[in-house]
Design a protein around this motif. Structure first.
Motif, PDB file in Angstrom:
ATOM      1  N   ARG A 163       0.829  -1.208   0.000  1.00 23.49           N
ATOM      2  CA  ARG A 163       0.000   0.000   0.000  1.00 23.49           C
ATOM      3  C   ARG A 163       0.861   1.255   0.000  1.00 23.49           C
ATOM      4  N   ASP A 164       1.969   1.214   0.758  1.00 21.00           N
ATOM      5  CA  ASP A 164       2.869   2.366   0.781  1.00 21.00           C
ATOM      6  C   ASP A 164       3.452   2.619  -0.606  1.00 21.00           C
ATOM      7  N   ARG A 165       3.856   1.533  -1.277  1.00 13.67           N
ATOM      8  CA  ARG A 165       4.411   1.694  -2.622  1.00 13.67           C
ATOM      9  C   ARG A 165       3.373   2.295  -3.563  1.00 13.67           C
ATOM     10  N   ALA A 166       2.150   1.760  -3.514  1.00 12.63           N
ATOM     11  CA  ALA A 166       1.096   2.272  -4.389  1.00 12.63           C
ATOM     12  C   ALA A 166       0.816   3.739  -4.081  1.00 12.63           C
ATOM     13  N   ALA A 167       0.783   4.094  -2.796  1.00  9.53           N
ATOM     14  CA  ALA A 167       0.515   5.479  -2.402  1.00  9.53           C
ATOM     15  C   ALA A 167       1.619   6.420  -2.871  1.00  9.53           C
TER      16      ALA A 167
ATOM     17  N   ASP B 249      21.455 -25.481   0.363  1.00  8.32           N
ATOM     18  CA  ASP B 249      20.102 -25.557   0.913  1.00  8.32           C
ATOM     19  C   ASP B 249      19.569 -24.176   1.284  1.00  8.32           C
ATOM     20  N   ARG B 250      20.383 -23.367   1.966  1.00  7.06           N
ATOM     21  CA  ARG B 250      19.901 -22.058   2.402  1.00  7.06           C
ATOM     22  C   ARG B 250      19.791 -21.081   1.226  1.00  7.06           C
ATOM     23  N   THR B 251      20.676 -21.244   0.259  1.00  8.59           N
ATOM     24  CA  THR B 251      20.547 -20.402  -0.945  1.00  8.59           C
ATOM     25  C   THR B 251      19.244 -20.715  -1.676  1.00  8.59           C
ATOM     26  N   THR B 252      18.917 -22.017  -1.737  1.00  8.97           N
ATOM     27  CA  THR B 252      17.640 -22.419  -2.345  1.00  8.97           C
ATOM     28  C   THR B 252      16.465 -21.834  -1.574  1.00  8.97           C
ATOM     29  N   CYS B 253      16.572 -21.811  -0.245  1.00 10.01           N
ATOM     30  CA  CYS B 253      15.516 -21.207   0.577  1.00 10.01           C
ATOM     31  C   CYS B 253      15.343 -19.722   0.260  1.00 10.01           C
ATOM     32  N   LEU B 254      16.459 -19.019   0.048  1.00 12.71           N
ATOM     33  CA  LEU B 254      16.360 -17.597  -0.279  1.00 12.71           C
ATOM     34  C   LEU B 254      15.724 -17.392  -1.656  1.00 12.71           C
ATOM     35  N   TRP B 255      16.022 -18.285  -2.608  1.00 15.44           N
ATOM     36  CA  TRP B 255      15.362 -18.206  -3.911  1.00 15.44           C
ATOM     37  C   TRP B 255      13.848 -18.414  -3.755  1.00 15.44           C
ATOM     38  N   GLU B 256      13.492 -19.412  -2.965  1.00 15.67           N
ATOM     39  CA  GLU B 256      12.079 -19.693  -2.735  1.00 15.67           C
ATOM     40  C   GLU B 256      11.400 -18.514  -2.031  1.00 15.67           C
ATOM     41  N   LEU B 257      12.110 -17.904  -1.081  1.00 15.99           N
ATOM     42  CA  LEU B 257      11.580 -16.725  -0.398  1.00 15.99           C
ATOM     43  C   LEU B 257      11.285 -15.616  -1.408  1.00 15.99           C
ATOM     44  N   THR B 258      12.186 -15.416  -2.347  1.00 20.83           N
ATOM     45  CA  THR B 258      11.991 -14.391  -3.379  1.00 20.83           C
ATOM     46  C   THR B 258      10.736 -14.668  -4.190  1.00 20.83           C
ATOM     47  N   ASP B 259      10.546 -15.925  -4.601  1.00 25.87           N
ATOM     48  CA  ASP B 259       9.388 -16.264  -5.431  1.00 25.87           C
ATOM     49  C   ASP B 259       8.075 -16.117  -4.665  1.00 25.87           C
ATOM     50  N   VAL B 260       8.028 -16.682  -3.465  1.00 18.97           N
ATOM     51  CA  VAL B 260       6.789 -16.654  -2.691  1.00 18.97           C
ATOM     52  C   VAL B 260       6.418 -15.221  -2.303  1.00 18.97           C
ATOM     53  N   ALA B 261       7.398 -14.471  -1.835  1.00 19.60           N
ATOM     54  CA  ALA B 261       7.125 -13.098  -1.431  1.00 19.60           C
ATOM     55  C   ALA B 261       6.731 -12.225  -2.626  1.00 19.60           C
ATOM     56  N   SER B 262       7.344 -12.488  -3.795  1.00 15.22           N
ATOM     57  CA  SER B 262       7.002 -11.706  -4.992  1.00 15.22           C
ATOM     58  C   SER B 262       5.540 -11.901  -5.376  1.00 15.22           C
ATOM     59  N   LEU B 263       5.087 -13.143  -5.305  1.00 10.13           N
ATOM     60  CA  LEU B 263       3.686 -13.411  -5.613  1.00 10.13           C
ATOM     61  C   LEU B 263       2.761 -12.689  -4.633  1.00 10.13           C
ATOM     62  N   ARG B 264       3.134 -12.722  -3.348  1.00 12.71           N
ATOM     63  CA  ARG B 264       2.315 -12.067  -2.336  1.00 12.71           C
ATOM     64  C   ARG B 264       2.316 -10.550  -2.531  1.00 12.71           C
ATOM     65  N   ILE B 265       3.479  -9.992  -2.805  1.00 11.27           N
ATOM     66  CA  ILE B 265       3.587  -8.552  -3.042  1.00 11.27           C
ATOM     67  C   ILE B 265       2.728  -8.150  -4.243  1.00 11.27           C
ATOM     68  N   ALA B 266       2.802  -8.948  -5.327  1.00  7.08           N
ATOM     69  CA  ALA B 266       2.030  -8.627  -6.533  1.00  7.08           C
ATOM     70  C   ALA B 266       0.540  -8.630  -6.238  1.00  7.08           C
ATOM     71  N   ALA B 267       0.078  -9.642  -5.501  1.00 11.54           N
ATOM     72  CA  ALA B 267      -1.350  -9.745  -5.200  1.00 11.54           C
ATOM     73  C   ALA B 267      -1.826  -8.567  -4.355  1.00 11.54           C
ATOM     74  N   VAL B 268      -1.082  -8.242  -3.312  1.00 11.93           N
ATOM     75  CA  VAL B 268      -1.492  -7.154  -2.425  1.00 11.93           C
ATOM     76  C   VAL B 268      -1.381  -5.804  -3.129  1.00 11.93           C
ATOM     77  N   HIS B 269      -0.331  -5.645  -3.949  1.00  8.69           N
ATOM     78  CA  HIS B 269      -0.160  -4.392  -4.672  1.00  8.69           C
ATOM     79  C   HIS B 269      -1.340  -4.157  -5.624  1.00  8.69           C
ATOM     80  N   ARG B 270      -1.762  -5.204  -6.329  1.00  9.75           N
ATOM     81  CA  ARG B 270      -2.903  -5.065  -7.251  1.00  9.75           C
ATOM     82  C   ARG B 270      -4.164  -4.718  -6.480  1.00  9.75           C
ATOM     83  N   GLN B 271      -4.349  -5.325  -5.314  1.00  5.57           N
ATOM     84  CA  GLN B 271      -5.507  -4.987  -4.484  1.00  5.57           C
ATOM     85  C   GLN B 271      -5.447  -3.519  -4.061  1.00  5.57           C
ATOM     86  N   ALA B 272      -4.249  -3.070  -3.685  1.00  2.00           N
ATOM     87  CA  ALA B 272      -4.090  -1.673  -3.262  1.00  2.00           C
ATOM     88  C   ALA B 272      -4.349  -0.718  -4.427  1.00  2.00           C
ATOM     89  N   GLU B 273      -3.861  -1.079  -5.624  1.00  3.32           N
ATOM     90  CA  GLU B 273      -4.096  -0.237  -6.793  1.00  3.32           C
ATOM     91  C   GLU B 273      -5.577  -0.173  -7.129  1.00  3.32           C
TER      92      GLU B 273
END
Length: 399
Positions: A81-85, A124-148
């Motif tokens: 929401r902050d980004r959209a604002a 293993d931990r590098t793979t976790c960080l990649w997964e974190l990037t993917d999962v969080a990106s999807l969540r950010i995109a969904a919430v950002h679209r809702q905010a827009e």
């Protein structure tokens, strides 16, 4: 991969070394974002620092636990929401987030390699960080679209509220000037109120967008919205609509402070255009006195009784009389033109016109007769129009 007791201490030392570098890495990232993503230049440094701190701490938690939170556990709503604002597009927000996670991942690999952390654990931990990037990106995109979407809806409501007040005359001069500045109108120029409804399969929302587009062509100002079951607003000039399926009334030019007067006229013109089953955009110069025929149904009834209903007793001949009388007025009272158009002898036309005068007790040479008869014929046209039968004297748009 779960961390065995022997690897836990080395991993904690890597995490501790990373934590020490959080501020330095954040400053470098901030400078990089400001230099390469223009929309981030307007975002306050304090907000960016807060977001960076949140991302960094979450990444360290993932490194420590070896698991990535479920999408619903990401508290990204405030960030999005902050980004959209701040006017940051979704693509820029995702680019900045991935850049931040990439910097964290590079830092982890560098510190883990320097401290000779177990290679399997690094992978293993590098793979976790990649997964974190993917999962969080999807969540950010969904919430950002809702905010827009929420922001767009709020803006549409504010726009509609401004136009409603402008067109109904409930705004102060200061409110009009403030709204004009927001929505790109020039208070020093005259505008014409417009009120329109679809004529065909075009949806109201599409009609609104199309009319505003046509109204803004050639650098002219226009602002429209959906208002009281119609598309309504102000334009600087009559829109050139082409084949657009619309019927609209266009009020006279007026200052924005007097737009409500133009809006009332636009409503009367729309009502008249609908009553005559017309298509297009019409102003007073197009419809002239015919607007009054719609607005004065009682007078129309009186003139129908005087000039046309006496012909009904003549049956089919009465219809021929009405046709000849109409042609007589349409052709500037030239009987030969009427005869030529109807493919009859001029004496036939003369007889029909004389019979009209006998039945109605009037003279076609009298000026009042021409005016009143034209009025009655226009009222007859309304009665036989394929438009909405309740439309020609309905008060809904006449307001």
């Amino acid at each position: 991969m779960s961390v065995q007791s022997g690897a836990a201490a080395p991993l904690e030392r890597v995490i501790a070394a990373m934590a020490v570098q959080q501020r330095r890495l954040g400053a470098r990232l901030h400078a990089d974002l400001a230099g390469h993503i223009p929309s981030y230049r307007a975002v306050p440094r304090e907000l960016l620092d807060e977001i960076w701190h949140r991302h960094f701490r979450r990444a360290l938690t993932v490194l420590r636990a070896g698991t990535v939170p479920a999408p619903e556990d990401f508290d990204e709503a405030d960030v999005a929401r902050d980004r959209a604002a701040q006017g940051v597009p979704l693509s820029d927000g995702l680019r900045a987030f991935r850049q931040a996670l990439s910097a964290i991942r590079d830092l982890f690999i560098a510190e883990a390699t320097r401290r000779e952390l177990d290679p399997g654990l690094i992978v293993d931990r590098t793979t976790c960080l990649w997964e974190l990037t993917d999962v969080a990106s999807l969540r950010i995109a969904a919430v950002h679209r809702q905010a827009e979407a929420a922001s767009a809806l709020l803006d549409a409501r504010r726009r509609a509220d401004f136009l409603r007040g402008l067109l109904h005359g409930t705004l102060s001069t200061a409110e009009i000037h403030g709204g004009a500045a927001v929505y790109g109108l020039d208070p020093s120029r005259p505008y014409r109120a417009i009120r329109a409804v679809p004529n065909g399969d075009v949806a109201p929302g599409a009609l609104e967008r199309s009319l505003e587009y046509h109204g803004r062509r050639h650098g002219r100002g226009a602002l429209l919205t959906l208002l009281d079951d119609t598309v309504a607003g102000v334009v600087e000039a009559k829109p050139e609509i082409g084949d657009l399926g619309v019927v609209a009334g266009l009020g006279p030019p007026a200052d924005l402070t007097a737009a409500h007067h133009s809006f009332r006229a636009a409503g009367r013109l729309l009502e008249a255009a609908r009553a005559y089953a017309l298509r297009g955009v019409y102003d007073l110069s197009d419809l002239s006195w015919r607007v009054a025929v719609v607005a004065e149904p009682e007078l129309a009834e009186l003139l129908l009784d005087r000039y046309l209903r006496p012909l009904e007793a003549e049956g089919e001949f009465g219809a021929l009389i009405e046709e000849s009388v109409r042609g007589y007025l349409d052709n500037g009272r030239h009987i030969r033109e009427v005869a030529r158009s109807a493919h009859v002898h001029v004496n036939t036309v003369r007889y029909r016109l004389r019979r009209f005068e006998e039945l109605t007790g009037t003279s076609l040479d009298a000026p009042d007769t021409a005016v009143e008869l034209s009025w009655a014929l226009a009222a007859r046209e309304l009665r036989t129009s394929p438009s909405d039968p309740a439309g020609w004297d309905s008060p809904s748009i006449m307001r």
